[in-house]
Design a protein around this motif. Structure first.
Motif, mmCIF file in Angstrom:
data_model
loop_
_atom_site.group_PDB
_atom_site.id
_atom_site.type_symbol
_atom_site.label_atom_id
_atom_site.label_comp_id
_atom_site.label_asym_id
_atom_site.label_seq_id
_atom_site.Cartn_x
_atom_site.Cartn_y
_atom_site.Cartn_z
ATOM 1 N N GLY A 162 0.787 -1.222 0.000
ATOM 2 C CA GLY A 162 0.000 0.000 0.000
ATOM 3 C C GLY A 162 0.816 1.267 0.000
ATOM 4 N N ALA A 163 2.134 1.153 0.076
ATOM 5 C CA ALA A 163 3.017 2.315 0.184
ATOM 6 C C ALA A 163 3.856 2.489 -1.083
ATOM 7 C CB ALA A 163 3.935 2.151 1.402
ATOM 8 N N ARG A 164 4.524 3.632 -1.169
ATOM 9 C CA ARG A 164 5.394 3.947 -2.300
ATOM 10 C C ARG A 164 6.742 4.416 -1.763
ATOM 11 N NH1 ARG A 164 1.796 1.507 -3.607
ATOM 12 N NH2 ARG A 164 0.222 1.863 -5.248
ATOM 13 N N TYR A 165 7.791 3.706 -2.123
ATOM 14 C CA TYR A 165 9.122 3.964 -1.571
ATOM 15 C C TYR A 165 9.547 5.414 -1.736
ATOM 16 C CZ TYR A 165 14.232 3.632 -1.065
ATOM 17 O OH TYR A 165 15.546 3.843 -0.688
ATOM 18 N N PHE A 166 9.470 5.930 -2.956
ATOM 19 C CA PHE A 166 9.980 7.280 -3.181
ATOM 20 C C PHE A 166 9.070 8.354 -2.609
ATOM 21 C CE2 PHE A 166 12.565 4.930 -6.263
ATOM 22 C CZ PHE A 166 13.816 5.382 -5.883
ATOM 23 N N HIS A 167 7.796 8.034 -2.397
ATOM 24 C CA HIS A 167 6.936 8.965 -1.659
ATOM 25 C C HIS A 167 7.438 9.098 -0.223
ATOM 26 C CE1 HIS A 167 3.325 10.963 -0.116
ATOM 27 N NE2 HIS A 167 3.388 10.100 0.888
ATOM 28 N N SER A 168 7.822 7.973 0.382
ATOM 29 C CA SER A 168 8.329 8.002 1.749
ATOM 30 C C SER A 168 9.638 8.771 1.845
ATOM 31 C CB SER A 168 8.504 6.576 2.283
ATOM 32 O OG SER A 168 7.249 5.971 2.521
ATOM 33 N N ILE A 169 10.523 8.584 0.871
ATOM 34 C CA ILE A 169 11.769 9.359 0.848
ATOM 35 C C ILE A 169 11.456 10.852 0.749
ATOM 36 C CG2 ILE A 169 13.807 9.913 -0.550
ATOM 37 C CD1 ILE A 169 14.252 7.363 0.915
ATOM 38 N N ARG A 170 10.522 11.192 -0.141
ATOM 39 C CA ARG A 170 10.168 12.603 -0.333
ATOM 40 C C ARG A 170 9.527 13.181 0.926
ATOM 41 N NH1 ARG A 170 11.118 17.494 -1.231
ATOM 42 N NH2 ARG A 170 9.351 18.773 -1.908
ATOM 43 N N LEU A 171 8.726 12.387 1.632
ATOM 44 C CA LEU A 171 8.106 12.837 2.872
ATOM 45 C C LEU A 171 9.167 13.256 3.883
ATOM 46 C CD1 LEU A 171 5.019 12.201 4.491
ATOM 47 C CD2 LEU A 171 6.709 10.900 5.760
ATOM 48 N N LEU A 172 10.192 12.431 4.044
ATOM 49 C CA LEU A 172 11.268 12.739 4.980
ATOM 50 C C LEU A 172 12.063 13.968 4.534
ATOM 51 C CD1 LEU A 172 12.317 9.046 5.532
ATOM 52 C CD2 LEU A 172 11.553 10.579 7.362
ATOM 53 N N GLN A 173 12.275 14.088 3.249
ATOM 54 C CA GLN A 173 12.976 15.258 2.715
ATOM 55 C C GLN A 173 12.170 16.531 2.964
ATOM 56 O OE1 GLN A 173 13.282 15.510 -1.630
ATOM 57 N NE2 GLN A 173 15.443 16.066 -1.393
ATOM 58 N N ARG A 174 10.851 16.438 2.806
ATOM 59 C CA ARG A 174 9.981 17.593 2.990
ATOM 60 C C ARG A 174 9.988 18.082 4.432
ATOM 61 N NH1 ARG A 174 8.208 22.270 1.410
ATOM 62 N NH2 ARG A 174 6.004 22.668 1.862
ATOM 63 N N VAL A 175 10.109 17.167 5.387
ATOM 64 C CA VAL A 175 10.189 17.574 6.794
ATOM 65 C C VAL A 175 11.347 18.544 6.987
ATOM 66 C CG1 VAL A 175 10.602 16.802 9.164
ATOM 67 C CG2 VAL A 175 9.121 15.467 7.665
ATOM 68 N N LYS A 176 12.502 18.221 6.418
ATOM 69 C CA LYS A 176 13.677 19.076 6.551
ATOM 70 C C LYS A 176 13.493 20.418 5.838
ATOM 71 C CE LYS A 176 16.839 16.831 8.954
ATOM 72 N NZ LYS A 176 17.384 17.373 10.213
#
Length: 329
Positions: free
Chosen positions: A203-217
């Motif tokens: 149900g998840a997307r790897y690069f969406h998760s990477i982008r989520l963490l990047q967006r926090v910063k």
């Protein structure tokens, strides 16, 4: 006599519902016997029971129980607990996870105050707040995360707060809501390497998760970010190293790596047990790649030793800033 557990099960909760009806159609994967370095002591201490009473008395859910964490005896005996908000039923059915899947109930408006009271009663210096996936909610539960953070701040202002969030997939503005609430650590786990997502985390997307963490910063450069994976799911070593690079590209500060342990015969099989020596090698490589903090061992879990790890994170950042300042001079 000390009892040694060869499973990841925790004491049963009073709940007659079948735990994983959605996994009943899956073929059986026999559970492999664990090596000696993974077995843990059964929880027996009086403090463990006290922690359990606080959790039960406030009608709270903990990821320690729901996910069948092998470290529950150690953590609860130290009055450490990770609270799981938004119910005990997840809208996804990840192949590795021991949390129940189905249609969740309504959000409990009293949960933030209940958690704040439990944090105060336990005298927690650092608390971890996580949740099930709530794809049924317009904001994925982000507003509830913010309410919990605010309630804890009001009741225990000196307690540092770590959130372990879902990916908020297709929920515009959800991430911003949580970051604006100013947790001290923002954690979102990748869980595994991208080649395993289809079977392990569909149900998840790897690069969406990477982008989520990047967006926090991007939203708050001072906020600590964290992510974790399991190994033993059939991933290749080079895939783990590439994942480390992807996380460092997103400026993630803290990486956890632990052994996947199969909750039942209907869950994804353990492909192999990674040795303590291999975990040490991963840790050394991750530090060389620039992470401020790395925790890599068979029993490492996202919330294990979270308070001590947060203290280490702050020290590591201060040391790096000091080194950079000296170099500039």
């Amino acid at each position: 006599m000390v009892t040694i557990l060869d499973t990841v099960s925790t004491p049963a909760k009073d709940d007659a519902r079948p735990r994983h009806p959605e996994k009943a159609h899956r073929p059986d994967n026999p559970i492999k016997r664990k090596p000696a370095w993974i077995r843990v002591k059964a929880p027996t201490s009086p403090v463990y029971r006290e922690t359990q009473q606080v959790v039960r008395g406030n009608n709270l859910v903990t990821v320690c129980e729901e996910a069948g964490c092998p470290n529950i005896g150690e953590c609860w005996s130290k009055k450490h607990a990770s609270f799981m908000i938004l119910g005990d039923t997840c809208t996804r059915a990840c192949a590795f996870c021991n949390v129940r899947t189905g249609m969740p109930g309504p959000v409990d408006p009293n949960e933030p105050s209940g958690i704040a009271e439990a944090v105060a009663a336990m005298g927690l210096e650092h608390v971890v707040i996580t949740s099930v996936d709530r794809d049924d909610l317009d904001d994925g539960g982000a507003g509830h995360f913010a309410d919990v953070i605010q309630a804890i701040r009001g009741r225990s202002p000196s307690t540092t707060i770590e959130v372990l969030t879902p990916d908020f997939l297709r929920k515009p503005g959800a991430l911003e809501t949580v970051v604006t609430a100013r947790p001290d650590v923002f954690n979102h786990n990748l869980e595994t390497v991208p080649s395993k997502y289809l079977k392990v985390r569909p149900g998840a997307r790897y690069f969406h998760s990477i982008r989520l963490l990047q967006r926090v910063k991007e939203l708050d450069p001072a906020m600590f970010t964290k992510s974790g994976i399991m190994v033993g799911l059939g991933e290749e070593r080079n895939e783990v190293l590439q994942l480390m690079d992807d996380l460092r590209t997103a400026d993630v500060d803290f990486l956890t790596i632990g052994q996947y342990l199969q909750p039942s015969s209907k869950h994804h099989a353990v492909e192999r047990f990674v040795t303590p020596e291999e975990f040490k090698a991963f840790e050394k490589i991750a530090y060389a790649k620039g992470f401020l903090k790395v925790s890599a061992s068979p029993l490492t879990r996202s919330s294990h030793h979270a308070g001590e790890d947060f203290a280490d994170l702050r020290k590591a950042r201060a040391a790096r800033i000091g080194t950079s300042a000296d170099a500039a001079n």
